[in-house]
Enzyme design. Structure first.
Site, mmCIF file in Angstrom:
data_model
loop_
_atom_site.group_PDB
_atom_site.id
_atom_site.type_symbol
_atom_site.label_atom_id
_atom_site.label_comp_id
_atom_site.label_asym_id
_atom_site.label_seq_id
_atom_site.Cartn_x
_atom_site.Cartn_y
_atom_site.Cartn_z
ATOM 1 N N LYS A 28 40.373 51.899 43.571
ATOM 2 C CA LYS A 28 40.644 53.334 43.473
ATOM 3 C C LYS A 28 40.454 54.022 44.817
ATOM 4 C CE LYS A 28 39.465 57.281 40.521
ATOM 5 N NZ LYS A 28 38.582 57.733 39.413
ATOM 6 N N TYR A 47 23.617 57.931 37.801
ATOM 7 C CA TYR A 47 22.822 56.839 37.233
ATOM 8 C C TYR A 47 21.367 56.872 37.689
ATOM 9 C CZ TYR A 47 27.534 55.101 36.375
ATOM 10 O OH TYR A 47 28.838 54.973 35.968
ATOM 11 N N HIS A 64 35.531 51.450 30.357
ATOM 12 C CA HIS A 64 34.624 51.935 31.406
ATOM 13 C C HIS A 64 33.165 51.772 31.006
ATOM 14 C CE1 HIS A 64 35.504 53.483 35.305
ATOM 15 N NE2 HIS A 64 34.576 54.422 35.238
ATOM 16 N N ARG A 122 35.880 47.825 37.754
ATOM 17 C CA ARG A 122 36.744 48.510 36.796
ATOM 18 C C ARG A 122 37.578 47.464 36.059
ATOM 19 N NH1 ARG A 122 36.829 51.396 41.556
ATOM 20 N NH2 ARG A 122 36.012 53.533 41.414
ATOM 21 N N HIS A 140 31.814 53.688 45.331
ATOM 22 C CA HIS A 140 31.921 55.143 45.286
ATOM 23 C C HIS A 140 32.087 55.705 46.692
ATOM 24 C CE1 HIS A 140 29.737 55.519 41.139
ATOM 25 N NE2 HIS A 140 31.026 55.251 41.024
ATOM 26 N N ARG A 144 31.440 49.136 33.076
ATOM 27 C CA ARG A 144 31.005 49.587 34.407
ATOM 28 C C ARG A 144 29.735 50.429 34.296
ATOM 29 N NH1 ARG A 144 33.245 50.334 39.656
ATOM 30 N NH2 ARG A 144 33.127 52.448 40.517
#
Length: 337
Positions: free
Chosen positions: A230, A315, A280, A207, A306, A283
Site C-alpha cells: 500500500k 495498538y 484485516h 495484508r 506504516h 493483521r
C-alpha cells in the site's frame, strides 16, 4: 465545429460535430486543435461550419479534472483505479457541475444528502462519516495535485471545509482459542492454500492481498519480502523455519485466490467480526499480540509498513505497561495527603 481557448487553464478545445454526434478533444496548442479539426473535416461529407476561435471562461465538468488527475498522477497509486471509480461516482452524485462552478456550498449540501442516505441503494443504511470523509479527502487531493502541476490555477474549492469527526472503530483481534479454531477450519477447507495464507498473515502482519499474491522470488530462507504494498515500499519480515518449510517450492505465484474460502472458514469457526474487518483481523491480531507480548511500537511500525507512527499507535494500549501509572497514582490506591 469550433476551436476555442479556455482562458483559465490555457488549453484549446476542438469540438467536431459529425452527423449530429459531438467529438471533443483538448490540446495544449491552437495548432494541434486545428489539425484535429481539419482531419475530422476531411473524414466527413457532412456540411461543417468554418472554424471559430472563441474565448470562453467556461471550464470543463468536474469529471474532466478527475480524469486528468488520474492520467497525470492517480494511475501511479496502488489504489488509483479504485479511487478513480469512487471519484467518478462522486461526480455523478454531484450532477457533474462545471468545475469553475463547484464550491464548498455545493459539496456541503451533497454531504448532508449523502449522510441522509439519498444516494444509497438502501436509504435506511446510509454511509458513515468516515466514508464521506474519504470522498472529501480524495476530491481535495485531486485539486491539490492539479494545482501543483499547474493544471488548476485557482484556489482549491474545498479549502476550509473540515472533515467530520469520526468515532474510533473497534479493532477486532483474535484470542488464542479463536486462532486455533480458525486454523482448524482453514486446514479443513477444500482450498489447499488457505491455511498457509492465514498463517503468513498471522506470522508477519501482512495484508491479505500481500500474502495471497506471494511469488517464489519473494521468499527466501526464513524471510518474506512483501512488494506492491500500500505504501509502495518493499518490506522484509523474518519468519520461522517451520513456516518456511511449509511454503510451496515452485516458481511463480505460490497460492490461488482464497478470500471466499476464508470467509466460509470464519463462519464455520463461529467467529463474529465487525463489518469490513474480515481479512484485516489477521493483521490486527498480529499487531495486538506483538504489543501484548512486549514488542516495541517502533519495530511494529516497520513490520506493518506504516508511513507514520500515528497509524501504529492504535495498538499502543495493548502493551502491558501502557498507562500503568493509572493504577499506581489513582486516589483509591494512593490518596493525596
Amino acid at each position: 465545429m469550433a476551436v476555442r481557448k479556455d482562458t483559465k487553464n490555457g488549453k484549446w478545445l476542438a469540438e467536431v460535430y459529425v452527423n449530429g454526434n459531438a467529438s471533443r478533444k483538448w490540446f495544449l496548442t491552437k495548432g494541434d486543435a486545428l489539425r484535429f479539426y481539419n482531419q475530422a473535416k476531411e473524414q466527413t461529407t457532412s456540411a461543417v461550419d468554418s472554424v471559430q476561435v472563441l474565448e470562453s471562461s467556461d471550464l470543463p465538468a468536474l469529471s474532466f479534472y478527475v480524469q486528468e488527475w488520474f492520467d497525470l498522477h492517480g494511475k501511479t497509486l496502488s489504489d488509483g483505479k479504485a479511487r478513480l471509480a469512487k471519484l467518478k461516482n462522486l461526480c455523478s452524485n454531484l450532477g457533474d457541475p462545471p468545475a469553475n462552478e463547484f464550491n464548498a456550498k455545493i459539496f456541503a449540501d451533497y454531504r448532508k444528502r449523502r449522510l441522509d442516505g439519498e444516494f444509497s441503494v438502501n436509504k435506511n443504511n446510509p454511509p458513515k462519516e468516515a466514508t464521506v470523509n474519504r470522498e472529501h479527502a480524495y476530491l481535495r487531493a485531486v485539486f491539490n495535485e492539479l494545482k501543483s502541476l499547474r493544471k488548476w490555477t485557482t484556489e482549491n474549492p474545498l479549502d476550509g471545509v473540515r472533515l467530520f469527526k469520526e468515532r474510533e472503530t473497534e479493532l477486532a483481534f483474535l484470542y488464542e482459542r479463536d486462532i486455533y479454531r480458525l486454523l482448524a477450519e482453514c486446514d479443513n477447507s477444500r482450498n489447499p492454500d488457505l491455511g498457509l495464507i492465514v498463517r503468513i498473515c498471522l506470522a508477519t502482519g501482512a495484508r491479505w492481498s500481500e500474502a495471497e499474491t506471494l511469488t517464489q522470488s519473494q521468499v527466501m530462507p526464513y524471510k518474506i519480502t512483501f512488494t506492491n504494498t500500500k505504501s509502495k515500499k518493499n518490506r522484509t519480515v523474518p519468519i520461522s523455519k517451520e513456516l518456511f518449510d511449509m511454503l510451496p517450492k515452485k516458481r511463480g505465484r505460490l497460492f490461488n485466490d482464497a478470500y471466499e474460502s476464508f470467509e466460509n472458514a470464519v463462519l464455520r469457526a463461529e467467529i463474529e467480526l465487525p463489518k469490513g474487518q474480515l481479512t484485516h483481523v489477521l493483521r490486527h491480531t498480529f499487531a495486538s499480540h506483538f504489543m501484548m507480548n512486549g514488542g516495541n511500537i517502533l519495530v511494529l511500525k516497520e513490520i506493518l509498513g506504516h508511513s507514520t507512527i500515528e497509524m501504529t499507535m492504535r495498538y499502543a494500549h495493548f502493551a502491558p505497561s501502557h498507562l500503568e501509572s493509572a493504577v499506581k497514582f489513582n486516589p483509591l490506591s494512593n490518596p493525596a495527603q
